[in-house]
Design an enzyme around this catalytic site. Structure first.
Site, PDB file in Angstrom:
ATOM      1  N   SER A 189     -29.188 -33.437 -40.571  1.00 42.38           N
ATOM      2  CA  SER A 189     -29.956 -34.657 -40.376  1.00 42.38           C
ATOM      3  C   SER A 189     -31.410 -34.366 -40.742  1.00 42.38           C
ATOM      4  CB  SER A 189     -29.889 -35.074 -38.913  1.00 42.38           C
ATOM      5  OG  SER A 189     -30.521 -34.082 -38.136  1.00 42.38           O
ATOM      6  N   LYS A 190     -32.201 -35.410 -40.776  1.00 45.94           N
ATOM      7  CA  LYS A 190     -33.614 -35.214 -41.133  1.00 45.94           C
ATOM      8  C   LYS A 190     -34.287 -34.229 -40.198  1.00 45.94           C
ATOM      9  CE  LYS A 190     -34.820 -38.472 -44.319  1.00 45.94           C
ATOM     10  NZ  LYS A 190     -34.983 -39.832 -44.624  1.00 45.94           N
ATOM     11  N   ARG A 191     -33.955 -34.391 -38.921  1.00 50.32           N
ATOM     12  CA  ARG A 191     -34.566 -33.518 -37.914  1.00 50.32           C
ATOM     13  C   ARG A 191     -34.197 -32.056 -38.178  1.00 50.32           C
ATOM     14  NH1 ARG A 191     -32.680 -32.203 -32.756  1.00 50.32           N
ATOM     15  NH2 ARG A 191     -30.827 -33.439 -33.141  1.00 50.32           N
ATOM     16  N   HIS A 192     -33.037 -31.883 -38.759  1.00 54.84           N
ATOM     17  CA  HIS A 192     -32.540 -30.529 -38.999  1.00 54.84           C
ATOM     18  C   HIS A 192     -32.826 -30.005 -40.391  1.00 54.84           C
ATOM     19  CE1 HIS A 192     -29.528 -31.097 -35.537  1.00 54.84           C
ATOM     20  NE2 HIS A 192     -30.640 -30.530 -35.136  1.00 54.84           N
ATOM     21  N   GLY A 193     -33.598 -30.739 -41.137  1.00 57.30           N
ATOM     22  CA  GLY A 193     -33.995 -30.170 -42.418  1.00 57.30           C
ATOM     23  C   GLY A 193     -33.552 -30.928 -43.657  1.00 57.30           C
TER      24      GLY A 193
END
Ligand code: GLU
Length: 474
Positions: free
Chosen positions: A242-246
């Site tokens: 996800s975006k939060r994860h890269g």
């Protein structure tokens, strides 16, 4: 060494070069370099709404920043549409394709029927063997590939192994839409063939396409390139990235202050390994790179690991190079351009001198921006809360006593250290009780490189002025 290996990176310009695309590009690049071959760049810009010049620019920028170059001019897929149409006509003439006159309504019905019967949605072959003389008037046909209905299509993949597709699962896909626009699987095959691509390295999400594409190669009598489909990149928890994860664009990594060399090293380890090596230069990667090092299972994107790796690269980068990287980074971060405008030659020299102490503590260039703030700050400094507390808790008195000692000292880190230490001994003060308030008034914070280095880099006049400013806080 030169060989006939030709790889290609074929991004769709959808706004930015995302991190998975960066890895695909890196592997294509490394393989081409390892083999003394070429990596070509093809921009798959057939989606005219999303493929803006800015999006293309963002991809080229991202690749360039990552340090990945390509051979020759980037090829526009859209610009090759007439060649794709020509091949669709050849397939038609050879009997490997046919015109389909199904209306959108008929296709919709086909879909609904399949869904109601809980079957996968596939074209039912209505026009596959129907006499074109029965074509309804006024309907513009699409061209469909006449896919083999029996047997299997095997993708002999360098990563995924022997992957077998039952031909009955692969329906007759449209290769040319009724509006004359070629579709993805046809364009990719024609372009890869015409560009002389020998090795296709891309994400595993294209594996089913690979089977369809192989069928088209065979129908054209063209050699099928070698293929390597890379596993997905997951988040640290094993879920989809996800975006939060890269799952961000490469330019976001630039703005977070990562060094391209560190990111290359990190991306290399997402799906590829060389023994237990975690840290290696790009040259080493190239000399070791091959398909045997590619793994099948999804890799996990881990920001903590990336940060630590970047910290390692920061520490091992020569000071002047790191200053260069820092100045190159500033235009891409909030507040950076303003700071950059203030860094003149003397300031730059100061920054270089402070770098050994600064880089020990910085994992990213963004960290460096924060920790070097004191060098650029103008007087009187604004103290953060901890620094104010230090001054309130006896800091003012300690500095009052220390100021004459410093004023009389020779201004270099060694002499300053000797002077402060002997003052500490003479007055029975712990060194920390002097260093902390000094840090507070010199940097406005409670953390910084070694305080004697800070004094040294700031210079006599600026240091003494900042201390005097601090004493006024009482
Ligand atoms: N344009 C495709 C994508 O960005 C890649 C096509 C390919 O590598 O064959 O996913």
């Amino acid at each position: 060494m030169s060989s006939s290996v030709v790889t290609r990176f074929a991004p769709s310009p959808t706004g930015f070069l995302h991190i998975g695309g960066g890895r695909t590009a890196l592997f294509n690049w490394a393989y081409a370099k390892a083999q003394g071959g070429k990596m070509l760049l093809r921009i798959e810009d057939t989606d005219r709404e999303r493929s803006t010049p800015e999006a293309v620019e963002a991809i080229l920028d991202g690749l360039t920043w990552l340090g990945l170059d390509w051979d020759g001019e980037a090829v526009s897929q859209f610009a090759r549409a007439s060649r794709h149409r020509e091949v669709a006509e050849i397939l038609l003439a050879k009997g490997h394709a046919y015109r389909c006159y199904c209306t959108p309504e008929e296709l919709q019905k086909m879909r609904e029927k399949a869904e109601a019967e809980k079957r996968p949605v596939r074209y039912d072959g209505t026009w596959r063997d129907r006499d074109p003389a029965l074509a309804p008037a006024g309907v513009k046909p699409a061209i469909r590939f006449r896919a083999p209905q029996e047997g299997e299509t095997v993708v002999n993949d360098h990563v995924m192994g022997r992957v077998v597709f039952q031909n009955k699962e692969l329906d007759d896909l449209i290769i040319l839409r009724s509006d004359g626009n070629p579709t993805y699987n046809l364009s990719v095959v024609v372009d890869d063939h015409d560009m002389g691509v020998t090795h296709i390295i891309r994400g595993v999400d294209h594996l089913t396409n690979a089977a369809r594409q192989i069928q088209i190669y065979r129908a054209m009598g063209w050699a099928v390139p070698e293929m390597a489909h890379l596993p997905l990149i997951h988040g640290p928890d094993g879920a989809k990235l996800s975006k939060r994860h890269g799952a961000l664009g490469v330019e976001a990594y630039r703005a977070m202050g990562y060094l391209p060399a560190a990111l290359r090293n990190y991306l290399a380890r997402l799906g590829w390994s060389h023994g237990d090596d975690e840290i290696f230069s790009t040259d080493e990667m190239i000399s070791w790179f091959g398909f045997d090092g590619l793994g099948k299972s999804p890799s996990r994107f881990d920001f903590v690991k990336l940060e630590n790796l970047n910290g390692h690269y920061m520490r091992s980068t020569p000071d002047h190079e790191l200053v260069q990287a820092f100045l190159g980074f500033l235009p891409h971060v909030a507040g950076g351009p303003e700071l950059l405008a203030r860094i003149d030659a003397p300031m730059r020299a100061k920054l270089t001198r402070a770098m050994p102490g600064l880089k020990e503590r910085a994992k990213t260039l963004l960290d460096l921006m924060k920790s070097s703030h004191f060098l650029f700050a103008s007087r009187p400094l604004v103290l953060d809360e901890k620094a104010r507390q230090i001054m309130a808790d006896g800091g003012v008195a300690a500095l009052q006593a220390l100021l004459p000692v410093l004023s009389g000292a020779e201004w270099n880190a060694q002499s300053l250290e000797a002077a402060v230490k002997s003052h500490a001994e003479a007055t029975g003060t712990k060194l920390g009780k002097l260093a902390q308030p000094l840090r507070a008034v010199l940097t406005g914070t409670s953390t910084s490189p070694g305080i004697f280095d800070v004094l040294d880099v700031l210079g006599r006049e600026e240091s003494l002025n900042r201390i005097e400013d601090g004493l006024k806080l009482s």
